[in-house]
Design a protein around this motif. Structure first.
Motif, short mmCIF file in Angstrom:
data_model
loop_
_atom_site.label_atom_id
_atom_site.label_comp_id
_atom_site.label_asym_id
_atom_site.label_seq_id
_atom_site.Cartn_x
_atom_site.Cartn_y
_atom_site.Cartn_z
N ASP A 516 80.05 70.72 14.10
CA ASP A 516 81.07 69.79 13.64
C ASP A 516 80.48 68.88 12.57
OD1 ASP A 516 79.44 68.03 15.02
OD2 ASP A 516 80.81 67.82 16.72
N ALA A 517 81.29 67.94 12.07
CA ALA A 517 80.86 67.09 10.97
C ALA A 517 79.64 66.25 11.34
CB ALA A 517 82.01 66.19 10.52
N ALA A 518 79.62 65.74 12.57
CA ALA A 518 78.47 64.94 12.99
C ALA A 518 77.19 65.77 13.02
CB ALA A 518 78.75 64.32 14.36
N ALA A 519 77.31 67.01 13.52
CA ALA A 519 76.13 67.87 13.56
C ALA A 519 75.68 68.25 12.15
CB ALA A 519 76.43 69.13 14.37
N LEU A 520 76.63 68.50 11.25
CA LEU A 520 76.26 68.81 9.87
C LEU A 520 75.56 67.63 9.23
CD1 LEU A 520 79.43 70.74 8.65
CD2 LEU A 520 77.21 71.71 9.24
N ALA A 521 76.07 66.43 9.48
CA ALA A 521 75.43 65.24 8.93
C ALA A 521 74.01 65.07 9.45
CB ALA A 521 76.26 64.01 9.24
N ALA A 522 73.74 65.56 10.66
CA ALA A 522 72.40 65.49 11.24
C ALA A 522 71.51 66.63 10.78
CB ALA A 522 72.49 65.47 12.76
N GLY A 523 72.05 67.57 9.94
CA GLY A 523 71.23 68.64 9.38
C GLY A 523 71.41 70.00 10.01
N ALA A 524 72.44 70.16 10.87
CA ALA A 524 72.62 71.44 11.56
C ALA A 524 73.08 72.52 10.59
CB ALA A 524 73.63 71.28 12.69
N ASN A 525 72.80 73.77 10.96
CA ASN A 525 73.26 74.97 10.23
C ASN A 525 72.90 74.92 8.75
OD1 ASN A 525 74.27 76.07 12.54
ND2 ASN A 525 76.43 75.89 11.99
N LEU A 526 71.67 74.51 8.46
CA LEU A 526 71.18 74.53 7.09
C LEU A 526 70.59 75.91 6.81
CD1 LEU A 526 70.56 72.96 4.46
CD2 LEU A 526 68.33 72.38 5.48
N ALA A 527 71.07 76.56 5.77
CA ALA A 527 70.65 77.93 5.48
C ALA A 527 70.28 78.07 4.01
CB ALA A 527 71.76 78.91 5.83
N LEU A 528 69.37 78.98 3.75
CA LEU A 528 69.01 79.35 2.39
C LEU A 528 69.82 80.58 2.01
CD1 LEU A 528 67.16 79.10 -0.13
CD2 LEU A 528 65.53 80.58 1.06
N VAL A 529 70.64 80.44 0.97
CA VAL A 529 71.45 81.55 0.46
C VAL A 529 71.05 81.74 -0.99
CG1 VAL A 529 73.76 82.47 0.08
CG2 VAL A 529 73.33 80.94 2.02
N GLY A 530 70.34 82.83 -1.27
CA GLY A 530 69.77 82.96 -2.61
C GLY A 530 68.72 81.89 -2.81
N GLU A 531 68.99 80.95 -3.72
CA GLU A 531 68.11 79.81 -3.94
C GLU A 531 68.80 78.49 -3.62
OE1 GLU A 531 64.94 80.50 -7.23
OE2 GLU A 531 66.84 81.20 -8.08
N GLU A 532 70.03 78.56 -3.10
CA GLU A 532 70.79 77.36 -2.78
C GLU A 532 70.71 77.09 -1.27
OE1 GLU A 532 75.39 75.62 -2.89
OE2 GLU A 532 74.96 77.67 -3.55
N LEU A 533 70.58 75.80 -0.93
CA LEU A 533 70.65 75.38 0.45
C LEU A 533 72.09 75.00 0.77
CD1 LEU A 533 67.39 73.22 0.83
CD2 LEU A 533 67.80 75.55 1.59
N ILE A 534 72.63 75.65 1.80
CA ILE A 534 74.04 75.49 2.17
C ILE A 534 74.11 75.22 3.67
CG2 ILE A 534 76.26 76.66 2.34
CD1 ILE A 534 75.54 78.30 -0.08
N GLN A 535 75.01 74.32 4.05
CA GLN A 535 75.34 74.15 5.46
C GLN A 535 76.73 74.72 5.72
OE1 GLN A 535 73.96 69.76 5.39
NE2 GLN A 535 73.86 70.32 7.57
N PHE A 536 76.93 75.26 6.92
CA PHE A 536 78.22 75.84 7.25
C PHE A 536 78.70 75.29 8.60
CE2 PHE A 536 74.86 78.68 8.63
CZ PHE A 536 75.17 78.98 9.95
N ALA A 537 80.01 75.07 8.68
CA ALA A 537 80.60 74.53 9.90
C ALA A 537 81.05 75.63 10.85
CB ALA A 537 81.79 73.63 9.55
N SER A 538 81.52 76.75 10.30
CA SER A 538 82.10 77.82 11.12
C SER A 538 81.34 79.11 10.90
CB SER A 538 83.58 78.00 10.77
OG SER A 538 84.13 79.12 11.45
N ALA A 539 81.07 79.83 12.00
CA ALA A 539 80.45 81.16 11.94
C ALA A 539 81.22 82.07 12.89
CB ALA A 539 78.98 81.09 12.33
N VAL A 540 81.89 83.07 12.33
CA VAL A 540 82.71 83.98 13.12
C VAL A 540 82.15 85.39 12.98
CG1 VAL A 540 85.01 84.94 13.46
CG2 VAL A 540 84.75 82.54 12.80
N GLN A 541 81.88 86.05 14.11
CA GLN A 541 81.34 87.40 14.08
C GLN A 541 82.46 88.38 13.81
OE1 GLN A 541 79.16 88.52 17.58
NE2 GLN A 541 78.21 90.30 16.59
N THR A 542 82.28 89.21 12.80
CA THR A 542 83.30 90.19 12.42
C THR A 542 82.81 91.63 12.59
OG1 THR A 542 82.55 90.07 10.11
CG2 THR A 542 84.35 88.60 10.77
N GLY A 543 81.60 91.82 13.00
CA GLY A 543 81.04 93.15 13.24
C GLY A 543 79.78 93.01 14.07
N GLU A 544 79.15 94.13 14.36
CA GLU A 544 77.94 94.07 15.20
C GLU A 544 76.89 93.15 14.60
OE1 GLU A 544 74.44 96.98 17.00
OE2 GLU A 544 75.96 97.79 15.64
#
Length: 721
Positions: A516-544
């Motif tokens: 959620d927003a509070a977790a994102l503000a605390a640094g949750a779900n920080l990922a490296l995509v290419g050379e950009e650092l991105i945070q994401f709120a939602s992760a939905v599995q669409t395949g194995e």
């Protein structure tokens, strides 16, 4: 005339083999001369503890069984030192790791191979042959022409290194001991000596060199067996007890017989004076002479070859118990069947017959099968005597074998056997993801495996891609993958609700979570995509292995410059602190390239990444933001901006970010139309364009000076219209 009762004497002091040997020797010598040694049978726990004592007995292995073995050669501990550079104001740290090379003798008989290996109870080698700890492994199966091991020969000298032909042994080279308290662990091996189950009669024949034979296969067939103990006779007698076989002389050899078969008919004329005085002798011992219960110790393959115990009991009188240590691999039902059959044979053995068949019985030997004329059932000859010019036979009943009984093996927490698999690694020069102020450039490295069994790898670096040096060891497996649908253009100032990212993770056991927003503000779900650092709120599995990410916060930690540079197939890595490794580089590395590789136990060669350009992204301040312009009355233009800092990303006071550098300073590049431009510096976040500089089209690029590197530039152009 002397009584030939050596069969009985041998049985009393030497077991059933002793009885049969007594029958053979009794034809030539008196029983008081033939005294076998006290029986020392095999024990189950002898296979569970690894030894290294000189003169230790080496078992002959049959079928498939788990055995500890004996260490027959070892090097001293090999010490390796690795130095980690300390940061500013911190000393360097030297770590020591240890390894050893050693050989373990497994069997005094040729084997087909080794399946799983355990070290201190933990799985070291899986069913697929994959090793869980870094080491080189060689197996010598005991061929008649096998050469000496090259490592042992190089250490001991070729002339002093035996080939151990006919004996199977394993060699471990550079076995890393960090997981085992820096000592050689206790190893146990799942040894496949024969491809199928083994017959007790065939085992007895192999142990005795063909001196013990059998009329037919004996039951039950063993999944595995270890022939060891105080003597060959002890192991053979154990086989006889388990299969219900008895031993009979057959020329200069012994025959193992079991169950019913071809039998000679004898008449029972009675014992004693001629008629009408002769009497038929039948004795039945009291019920308490037979054991009340029989227990059989065995190895159970369903429980990773742990020792099991099965018991058979009978109702009625008696307190005596019989225990058989059977170093064989049997299922719980088969072991229960052995115990049940033993109990039935011992109970039936309370009945005895003594018959006087006459001189036609001179050709009957101890161990032969007979039937009594006019009566049912088969008997075996337990004793033969000649007394008062009459032949007498002592008979014991032949009990029918019992079927396998129903029994449960019990539960076992078996070692998890998963293949390590090849290593996947991502490395980049990134800013610190906390408030640390690094004083030298660093690489951030994350690694995982293509399979769920991956445990770790060694991170290597190189200046030229040829000579590699150890830089670090991985931590927990990271969440790695590639993007199949990259994010689109967006602003780093607001949440990106239009873009989604489709990620394909390395294997199906990897999982991403929500925030959620509070977790994102605390640094949750920080990922490296290419050379950009991105945070994401939602992760939905669409395949194995496929996940859709949305609710994106873009350009985190000053990486907004990489927002436009995305393409399908670029790397994805979740920056979990528990899985992140940083490698310190010298200050002089800025402007050059570094080669990064990884080597795990599932990698035949080093997994290499493309060369990484070191631009100082880990030590430079973020580029200035909020560039603005103000037209003054005299035609001049005032340019202003906001600084950012490598520290204070939480923006706790909501006013200004800390400087994070030793001094504040800016480089300002002014480019008027049609001119070469000008370069100036400033100690404050602002600059003034003269009326002449601002008269035409212009552009201003601003970069902040850092203690160790200069930030990327931010630009502003003349506002038109």
């Amino acid at each position: 005339m002397a009584t030939l009762l050596l069969t009985t004497i041998g049985g009393a002091v030497g077991g059933p083999v002793g009885a049969a040997l007594g029958a053979i020797a009794g034809r030539a010598i008196d029983g008081t001369v033939f005294r076998p040694a006290t029986r020392q049978g095999p024990r189950l726990n002898e296979l569970a503890v690894q030894t290294s004592s000189y003169g230790t007995q080496v078992p002959r292995l049959f079928g498939t069984i788990r055995v500890a073995g004996t260490v027959i050669w070892s090097t001293d501990l090999i010490e390796t030192a690795t130095t980690d550079e300390g940061g500013k104001g911190r000393p360097d740290t030297t770590r020591y790791s240890y390894s050893a090379s050693f050989a373990v003798l497994l069997s005094a008989r040729r084997i087909a191979g080794v399946r799983r290996i355990w070290a201190d109870g933990k799985l070291l080698r899986g069913e697929a042959g994959d090793l869980k700890t870094p080491t080189l492994f060689r197996l010598h199966t005991g061929d008649a022409d096998q050469p000496p091991d090259p490592l042992i020969a190089s250490a001991q000298g070729s002339s002093r290194t035996p080939a151990h032909r006919g004996m199977a042994y394993a060699v471990f080279e550079q076995f890393e001991l960090a997981d085992y308290a820096n000592r050689i662990p206790s190893l146990t091996f799942e040894v496949e000596a024969d491809a199928a189950t083994v017959d007790p009669a065939a085992i007895a024949a192999a142990i005795s060199g063909g001196l013990v034979t059998a009329e037919a296969a004996l039951m039950p067939a063993f999944e595995g067996f270890s022939a060891h103990g105080g003597s060959q006779r002890a192991a053979i007698e154990t086989l006889g007890e388990a299969s219900g076989a008895w031993f009979a002389p057959q020329g200069d050899r012994l025959a193992m017989r079991s169950g019913r078969g071809d039998a000679r008919i004898v008449r029972d004329a009675g014992i004693g004076s001629p008629a009408p005085a002769p009497r038929r002798l039948r004795t039945i011992a009291p019920a308490d002479r037979a054991p009340r219960s029989v227990t059989v110790g065995h190895y159970d393959a369903a429980r990773d070859y742990q020792a099991g115990l099965q018991r058979a009991t009978r109702p009625g009188a008696g307190v005596r118990e019989v225990h058989l240590e059977l170093p064989a691999v049997l299922g719980a039902g088969a072991a229960k069947g052995v115990a049940t059959a033993m109990l039935a044979r011992l109970d039936a053995g309370r009945q005895r017959r003594r018959v006087a068949p006459g001189w036609e019985a001179m050709g009957i030997a101890p161990g032969d099968r007979v039937t009594i004329a006019g009566e049912g059932g088969e008997w075996r000859v337990a004793g033969w005597s000649l007394e008062n010019m009459a032949v007498a036979l002592d008979l014991a009943p032949i009990a029918l074998p019992r079927a396998t009984a129903a029994a449960a093996p019990g539960e076992v927490a078996g070692a998890r056997d998963v293949v390590h698999g090849p290593t996947r690694v991502i490395a980049a020069e990134l800013p610190a993801t906390d408030d640390a102020l690094w004083t030298s450039p660093r690489l951030t490295v994350l690694a995982a495996g293509a399979l769920a069994g991956w445990r770790g790898a060694t991170i290597l670096t190189s200046a030229d891609g040829i000579g590699w040096s150890v830089a670090a060891a991985t931590r927990a497996p990271a969440m790695l993958g590639v993007t199949t649908v990259p994010p689109g253009p967006a602003s780093s100032l607001i949440e990106d609700r239009r873009s989604t990212i489709i990620v394909e993770l390395a294997h199906g056991a990897m999982r991403l979570g929500m925030a959620d927003a509070a977790a994102l503000a605390a640094g949750a779900n920080l990922a490296l995509v290419g050379e950009e650092l991105i945070q994401f709120a939602s992760a939905v599995q669409t395949g194995e292995r496929q996940w859709r990410l949305s609710g994106l916060w873009r350009g985190r930690r000053g990486t907004e410059w990489a927002i436009e540079a995305h393409a399908a197939g670029e790397g994805f890595a979740l920056l979990d602190p528990a899985a992140t490794v940083t490698i310190a580089l010298p200050q002089a590395a800025i402007g050059g390239v570094v080669h990064v590789g990884a080597k795990g136990i599932g990698d035949p060669v080093v997994v290499r990444l493309p060369p990484i350009m070191v631009r100082g992204a880990s030590v430079r301040p973020p580029s200035p933001v909020h560039l603005r312009q103000e037209l003054l009355s005299d035609g001049c233009v005032r340019i202003g901006w906001r600084r950012r800092s490598r520290a204070g990303w939480a923006w706790s006071d909501g006013i200004d970010a800390p400087l994070g550098e030793e001094i504040e300073g800016y480089r300002i590049a002014i480019t008027p139309a049609g001119a070469g431009g000008a370069m100036r510096t400033s100690a404050t976040p602002g600059a003034l364009l003269t009326a002449e500089e601002a008269a035409g089209d212009w552009a201003v690029r601003v970069a902040q000076f850092g203690t160790h590197a200069v930030s990327l530039e931010s630009a502003i152009e003349r506002a038109t219209g």
